[in-house]
Scaffold this motif. Structure first.
Motif, PDB file in Angstrom:
ATOM      1  N   SER A  61       0.869  -1.446  -0.085  1.00  0.00           N
ATOM      2  CA  SER A  61       0.461  -0.097   0.581  1.00  0.00           C
ATOM      3  C   SER A  61       1.241   1.182  -0.059  1.00  0.00           C
ATOM      4  O   SER A  61       2.373   0.654   0.321  1.00  0.00           O
ATOM      5  CB  SER A  61      -0.914  -0.110   1.266  1.00  0.00           C
ATOM      6  OG  SER A  61      -0.147   0.058   2.310  1.00  0.00           O
ATOM      7  N   PRO A  62       0.530   2.601  -0.405  1.00  0.00           N
ATOM      8  CA  PRO A  62       1.173   3.873  -0.599  1.00  0.00           C
ATOM      9  C   PRO A  62       1.847   3.950   1.134  1.00  0.00           C
ATOM     10  O   PRO A  62       1.573   3.581   1.896  1.00  0.00           O
ATOM     11  CB  PRO A  62      -0.076   4.997  -0.769  1.00  0.00           C
ATOM     12  CG  PRO A  62      -1.067   4.506  -1.483  1.00  0.00           C
ATOM     13  CD  PRO A  62      -0.847   2.513  -0.489  1.00  0.00           C
ATOM     14  N   ALA A  63       2.926   4.659   0.654  1.00  0.00           N
ATOM     15  CA  ALA A  63       4.021   4.848   1.610  1.00  0.00           C
ATOM     16  C   ALA A  63       3.352   6.014   2.649  1.00  0.00           C
ATOM     17  O   ALA A  63       2.668   7.211   2.336  1.00  0.00           O
ATOM     18  CB  ALA A  63       5.191   5.019   0.846  1.00  0.00           C
ATOM     19  N   LYS A 101      -1.942   0.804  11.629  1.00  0.00           N
ATOM     20  CA  LYS A 101      -0.572   0.890  11.881  1.00  0.00           C
ATOM     21  C   LYS A 101       0.078  -0.160  10.860  1.00  0.00           C
ATOM     22  O   LYS A 101      -1.030  -1.215  11.162  1.00  0.00           O
ATOM     23  CB  LYS A 101      -0.660   0.379  13.768  1.00  0.00           C
ATOM     24  CG  LYS A 101      -2.212   1.399  14.732  1.00  0.00           C
ATOM     25  CD  LYS A 101      -1.001   2.459  14.421  1.00  0.00           C
ATOM     26  CE  LYS A 101      -2.028   3.456  15.520  1.00  0.00           C
ATOM     27  NZ  LYS A 101      -1.451   4.853  14.485  1.00  0.00           N
ATOM     28  N   ARG A 102       0.781  -0.059  11.177  1.00  0.00           N
ATOM     29  CA  ARG A 102       1.933  -1.715   9.802  1.00  0.00           C
ATOM     30  C   ARG A 102       2.138  -2.539  10.782  1.00  0.00           C
ATOM     31  O   ARG A 102       2.271  -2.201  12.091  1.00  0.00           O
ATOM     32  CB  ARG A 102       3.429  -0.693   9.102  1.00  0.00           C
ATOM     33  CG  ARG A 102       3.529  -1.429   8.314  1.00  0.00           C
ATOM     34  CD  ARG A 102       4.862  -1.631   8.031  1.00  0.00           C
ATOM     35  NE  ARG A 102       4.723  -0.042   6.871  1.00  0.00           N
ATOM     36  CZ  ARG A 102       4.305  -0.167   5.431  1.00  0.00           C
ATOM     37  NH1 ARG A 102       4.059  -1.502   5.024  1.00  0.00           N
ATOM     38  NH2 ARG A 102       3.133   1.401   4.660  1.00  0.00           N
ATOM     39  N   ARG A 103       1.715  -3.216  10.447  1.00  0.00           N
ATOM     40  CA  ARG A 103       2.153  -5.060  11.280  1.00  0.00           C
ATOM     41  C   ARG A 103       3.765  -5.624  10.452  1.00  0.00           C
ATOM     42  O   ARG A 103       4.666  -5.417   9.645  1.00  0.00           O
ATOM     43  CB  ARG A 103       0.835  -5.484  11.288  1.00  0.00           C
ATOM     44  CG  ARG A 103      -0.293  -4.996  11.123  1.00  0.00           C
ATOM     45  CD  ARG A 103      -0.433  -5.319  12.918  1.00  0.00           C
ATOM     46  NE  ARG A 103      -1.373  -4.284  13.431  1.00  0.00           N
ATOM     47  CZ  ARG A 103      -2.121  -3.709  13.723  1.00  0.00           C
ATOM     48  NH1 ARG A 103      -0.407  -3.426  15.476  1.00  0.00           N
ATOM     49  NH2 ARG A 103      -2.828  -2.619  14.736  1.00  0.00           N
ATOM     50  N   LYS A 104       4.310  -6.207  11.124  1.00  0.00           N
ATOM     51  CA  LYS A 104       5.091  -7.009  11.174  1.00  0.00           C
ATOM     52  C   LYS A 104       5.437  -7.380   9.871  1.00  0.00           C
ATOM     53  O   LYS A 104       6.382  -8.351   8.973  1.00  0.00           O
ATOM     54  CB  LYS A 104       5.487  -8.445  12.517  1.00  0.00           C
ATOM     55  CG  LYS A 104       5.449  -7.529  13.172  1.00  0.00           C
ATOM     56  CD  LYS A 104       6.485  -8.807  14.700  1.00  0.00           C
ATOM     57  CE  LYS A 104       6.272  -8.338  16.155  1.00  0.00           C
ATOM     58  NZ  LYS A 104       6.562  -9.306  17.160  1.00  0.00           N
ATOM     59  N   ASP A 105       4.058  -7.947   9.392  1.00  0.00           N
ATOM     60  CA  ASP A 105       3.883  -8.654   8.124  1.00  0.00           C
ATOM     61  C   ASP A 105       3.772  -7.859   6.444  1.00  0.00           C
ATOM     62  O   ASP A 105       3.483  -7.977   5.773  1.00  0.00           O
ATOM     63  CB  ASP A 105       2.905  -9.622   7.538  1.00  0.00           C
ATOM     64  CG  ASP A 105       1.728  -9.129   8.092  1.00  0.00           C
ATOM     65  OD1 ASP A 105       1.760  -8.132   8.686  1.00  0.00           O
ATOM     66  OD2 ASP A 105       0.426 -10.067   8.174  1.00  0.00           O
ATOM     67  N   THR A 124       1.587  -5.963   6.072  1.00  0.00           N
ATOM     68  CA  THR A 124       0.526  -5.312   6.463  1.00  0.00           C
ATOM     69  C   THR A 124      -0.076  -3.744   7.096  1.00  0.00           C
ATOM     70  O   THR A 124       0.517  -3.844   7.786  1.00  0.00           O
ATOM     71  CB  THR A 124      -1.071  -6.077   6.334  1.00  0.00           C
ATOM     72  OG1 THR A 124      -1.102  -6.999   7.953  1.00  0.00           O
ATOM     73  CG2 THR A 124      -0.443  -7.464   5.496  1.00  0.00           C
ATOM     74  N   ARG A 125      -1.171  -3.390   7.488  1.00  0.00           N
ATOM     75  CA  ARG A 125      -1.294  -1.949   7.903  1.00  0.00           C
ATOM     76  C   ARG A 125      -3.388  -2.461   8.233  1.00  0.00           C
ATOM     77  O   ARG A 125      -3.983  -2.981   7.112  1.00  0.00           O
ATOM     78  CB  ARG A 125      -1.631  -0.842   6.857  1.00  0.00           C
ATOM     79  CG  ARG A 125      -0.136  -0.746   6.191  1.00  0.00           C
ATOM     80  CD  ARG A 125      -0.579   0.772   6.431  1.00  0.00           C
ATOM     81  NE  ARG A 125       0.241   1.087   5.725  1.00  0.00           N
ATOM     82  CZ  ARG A 125       1.026   2.358   4.858  1.00  0.00           C
ATOM     83  NH1 ARG A 125       0.853   3.810   5.624  1.00  0.00           N
ATOM     84  NH2 ARG A 125       2.182   2.279   4.367  1.00  0.00           N
ATOM     85  N   THR A 126      -3.601  -2.379   9.758  1.00  0.00           N
ATOM     86  CA  THR A 126      -4.644  -2.257   9.546  1.00  0.00           C
ATOM     87  C   THR A 126      -5.349  -1.429  11.135  1.00  0.00           C
ATOM     88  O   THR A 126      -4.308  -1.200  12.222  1.00  0.00           O
ATOM     89  CB  THR A 126      -4.568  -4.221  10.087  1.00  0.00           C
ATOM     90  OG1 THR A 126      -3.978  -4.156  11.843  1.00  0.00           O
ATOM     91  CG2 THR A 126      -4.582  -5.262   9.873  1.00  0.00           C
ATOM     92  N   LEU A 143      -7.504   7.280   3.014  1.00  0.00           N
ATOM     93  CA  LEU A 143      -6.548   7.894   2.518  1.00  0.00           C
ATOM     94  C   LEU A 143      -5.709   8.221   3.210  1.00  0.00           C
ATOM     95  O   LEU A 143      -4.958   7.891   4.089  1.00  0.00           O
ATOM     96  CB  LEU A 143      -7.968   9.038   3.517  1.00  0.00           C
ATOM     97  CG  LEU A 143      -6.961  10.681   3.100  1.00  0.00           C
ATOM     98  CD1 LEU A 143      -6.570  11.261   1.266  1.00  0.00           C
ATOM     99  CD2 LEU A 143      -7.360  11.527   3.743  1.00  0.00           C
ATOM    100  N   ALA A 144      -4.705   8.045   2.015  1.00  0.00           N
ATOM    101  CA  ALA A 144      -3.146   7.900   2.131  1.00  0.00           C
ATOM    102  C   ALA A 144      -2.352   9.385   2.231  1.00  0.00           C
ATOM    103  O   ALA A 144      -3.642  10.633   1.652  1.00  0.00           O
ATOM    104  CB  ALA A 144      -2.575   7.198   0.815  1.00  0.00           C
TER     105      ALA A 144
END
Length: 91
Positions: free
Chosen positions: A22-24, A44-48, A50-52, A67-68
């Motif tokens: 996903s976008p920075a 929030k960014r996860r260890k794998d 992904t962001r959730t 919204l990025a």
């Protein structure tokens, strides 16, 4: 991707998830459940990679988008549907 988990009472925990590519920069989920306020539910960014973010919601019909930074809007291909106001979720 969207995950739904029943909570006590009539609430459902909805977990919004974006893949690692996903976008920075910061990304928020905004929609009818939070008055379309950026930053109210930041992923929030996860260890794998992904962001959730998880949001408890009552039964209903909701529109939302991601919204990025730099005003980039994203829809969710895993939503119940995509309409004029973006992705749609029915609980």
């Amino acid at each position: 991707m969207i995950k739904k988990s029943k909570l006590f009472g009539n609430k459902t925990r909805v977990t919004f998830c974006l893949p690692g590519d996903s976008p920075a920069g910061p990304v928020s989920v905004v929609g009818t459940f939070n008055g379309w306020r950026p930053g109210a539910h930041e992923l929030k960014r996860r260890k794998d990679g992904t962001r959730t973010v998880s949001v408890p919601l009552s039964p209903g019909h909701y529109s939302f988008r991601y919204l990025a930074s730099d005003g980039v809007w994203l829809d969710d291909d895993h939503a119940d549907s995509v309409g004029p106001q973006g992705s749609e979720l029915r609980l």
